[in-house]
Design an enzyme around this catalytic site. Structure first.
Site, PDB file in Angstrom:
ATOM      1  N   LYS A 162     -42.536  -4.156 -15.161  1.00 39.62           N
ATOM      2  CA  LYS A 162     -43.376  -3.193 -16.311  1.00 39.62           C
ATOM      3  C   LYS A 162     -43.198  -3.821 -17.170  1.00 39.62           C
ATOM      4  O   LYS A 162     -43.978  -3.707 -17.656  1.00 39.62           O
ATOM      5  CB  LYS A 162     -42.368  -1.821 -15.671  1.00 39.62           C
ATOM      6  N   HIS A 197     -39.113   5.333  -5.461  1.00 40.39           N
ATOM      7  CA  HIS A 197     -38.719   5.103  -6.141  1.00 40.39           C
ATOM      8  C   HIS A 197     -37.757   6.323  -7.444  1.00 40.39           C
ATOM      9  O   HIS A 197     -36.996   5.675  -7.872  1.00 40.39           O
ATOM     10  CB  HIS A 197     -40.338   5.791  -7.224  1.00 40.39           C
ATOM     11  N   ARG A 211     -33.707   4.850  -7.942  1.00 47.53           N
ATOM     12  CA  ARG A 211     -33.785   4.741  -9.375  1.00 47.53           C
ATOM     13  C   ARG A 211     -32.933   6.342 -10.366  1.00 47.53           C
ATOM     14  O   ARG A 211     -32.184   5.499 -11.272  1.00 47.53           O
ATOM     15  CB  ARG A 211     -34.951   4.261 -10.178  1.00 47.53           C
ATOM     16  N   HIS A 258     -34.736  -1.058 -17.898  1.00 51.52           N
ATOM     17  CA  HIS A 258     -35.874  -0.174 -19.383  1.00 51.52           C
ATOM     18  C   HIS A 258     -35.119  -0.532 -20.299  1.00 51.52           C
ATOM     19  O   HIS A 258     -34.598  -0.863 -21.087  1.00 51.52           O
ATOM     20  CB  HIS A 258     -35.121   0.972 -19.298  1.00 51.52           C
ATOM     21  N   TYR A 289     -30.476  -8.677 -26.953  1.00 52.03           N
ATOM     22  CA  TYR A 289     -28.701  -8.486 -27.249  1.00 52.03           C
ATOM     23  C   TYR A 289     -28.407  -7.642 -26.303  1.00 52.03           C
ATOM     24  O   TYR A 289     -27.120  -7.524 -25.215  1.00 52.03           O
ATOM     25  CB  TYR A 289     -28.308  -7.407 -27.908  1.00 52.03           C
ATOM     26  N   ARG A 299     -37.534  -1.614  -8.931  1.00 51.42           N
ATOM     27  CA  ARG A 299     -39.081  -0.494  -9.131  1.00 51.42           C
ATOM     28  C   ARG A 299     -39.771  -0.687  -7.213  1.00 51.42           C
ATOM     29  O   ARG A 299     -39.381  -2.191  -6.794  1.00 51.42           O
ATOM     30  CB  ARG A 299     -40.189  -1.010 -10.031  1.00 51.42           C
TER      31      ARG A 299
END
Length: 394
Positions: A269, A332, A335, A359, A369, A242
């Site tokens: 974020k 941005h 991404r 994310h 995980y 970001r």
């Protein structure tokens, strides 16, 4: 005929609501379910109204008459008794700290302590300031969905549909904080989800094919702007973080010998620390940058104000100078570029790509995980992406 306690005790429960008058506007409202409620009928401003005085026998006949007389005194002074009750409740709530303004301020203090990013905090303060004129002095338990909708409609009327949607969500956060601190029982914003105009979804612009990306990469590597800006744009292409995560980076976050960049939770974020593998080209760029800015905390200090990082506008302005319009590419957008092309390559587990992008879903097990399983794949993916980006310049 005036009522007596004996008469009231002998009244039978009616099949439908029934009013039993005591005189001078006071009456007892009998409910089919068994309730016996005191009411005072009066006129104010040309409208017929009724003031609730409580339930018999919790409010006795004598107390009901006293309340009726007090209401009549207010009417004689030109004051609406029902409105005065609301004012009294608001004042009591203010004294006990249970009005919207107080609870909203407490909520903001809490999320500040939780480490919410300053940019996000500023947005929440701004949104709540939009609600304060309508809700600020109201007791939190007295605020209805229709009152909240009035505040939301004012924002919608200006065409700011996305702002109205976010305002509803933020007001809801205040109510849920009030519930958690035992000062409210429900969140009235829940029922307003379908009441607002749905904003048109606009996807962030980005280059999502290899041919156009090659043109962008060549232009960036040939750009002759400030070293900090050039380095930041190259790293956006190589690492696709970001923009704020990169712009505000401190040198202490980079372990160049190990090839790791650890972004602190305060800047991500998801409010979780995020580690990114640094491919060879990224390490080389950072080592060159360190020669210029390594004596400072910030890796990308602003030229005009070294205590502050370069702005996102600095990166976007550089893209404009290179000839890429805001409809073609933004900082941005790197991404979306990486996400699209990495997924289309078919070489990498989609969950590894999501983990690399930072994310993270709500499932804590899945989150763990990601961290535990995909690091080696992400290192390999970073090296592959590094080679693909450099190959585009040939």
């Amino acid at each position: 005929m005036p009522l007596t306690d004996a008469k009231i005790r002998n009244l039978k429960t009616p099949e439908t609501e029934k009013k039993i008058s005591d005189g001078h506007g006071l009456y007892l409202l009998l409910k089919p379910a068994g309730g016996r409620l005191w009411r005072v009928a009066y006129r104010f401003g040309g409208k017929q109204k009724a003031l609730a005085l409580g339930q018999y026998p919790h409010v006795s006949l004598a107390e009901a008459r006293q309340k009726r007389d007090a209401a009549k005194d207010l009417l004689a002074k030109g004051v609406d008794p029902s409105q005065q009750v609301k004012v009294d409740k608001a004042m009591a709530a203010l004294a006990s700290g249970n009005i919207f303004d107080v609870i909203a301020d407490e909520f903001l203090a809490k999320v500040t302590r939780d480490g919410l990013a300053e940019t996000t905090l500023m947005k929440k303060r701004w949104l709540l300031d939009l609600a304060r004129p309508d809700l600020g002095r109201r007791p939190i338990t007295a605020i209805t969905a229709s009152e909240i909708l009035v505040a939301l409609r004012k924002v919608e009327a200006q065409g700011n549909y996305e702002t109205a949607r976010r305002l509803r969500a933020t007001i809801g956060q205040v109510f849920r904080y009030a519930i958690a601190t035992a000062r409210a029982d429900n969140d009235p914003t829940f029922g307003l989800r379908g009441a607002l105009t749905t904003p048109k979804v606009t996807h962030r612009v980005a280059i999502t094919d290899w041919q156009r990306l090659a043109g962008l990469v060549r232009t960036i590597w040939e750009y002759e702007g400030a070293l900090e800006t050039r380095a930041a744009l190259k790293l956006m292409a190589l690492l696709y973080p970001r923009p704020g995560e990169l712009r505000q980076a401190n040198w202490e976050e980079f372990e160049l010998d190990k090839g790791v960049w650890t972004i602190p939770a305060t800047r991500t974020k998801m409010r979780k620390e995020h580690r990114k593998p640094l491919p060879v080209a990224a390490v080389d760029i950072l080592r060159d940058l360190y020669k210029l800015t390594g004596t400072r905390d910030l890796a990308f200090p602003s030229i005009s104000a070294p205590a502050r990082p370069i702005s996102e506008n600095t990166l976007n302005a550089a893209l404009r100078r290179m000839g890429f319009t805001k409809e073609e590419m933004t900082s941005h957008g790197f991404r979306a570029t990486a996400s699209t092309l990495l997924n289309e390559s078919g070489k990498w587990n989609p969950d590894a790509i999501e983990a690399e992008l930072g994310h993270v879903g709500a499932d804590e097990v899945r989150r763990a995980y990601h961290r535990a399983t995909y690091w080696e794949e992400r290192v390999a993916m970073a090296a592959w992406w590094n080679s693909e980006i450099l190959n585009l310049m040939r």
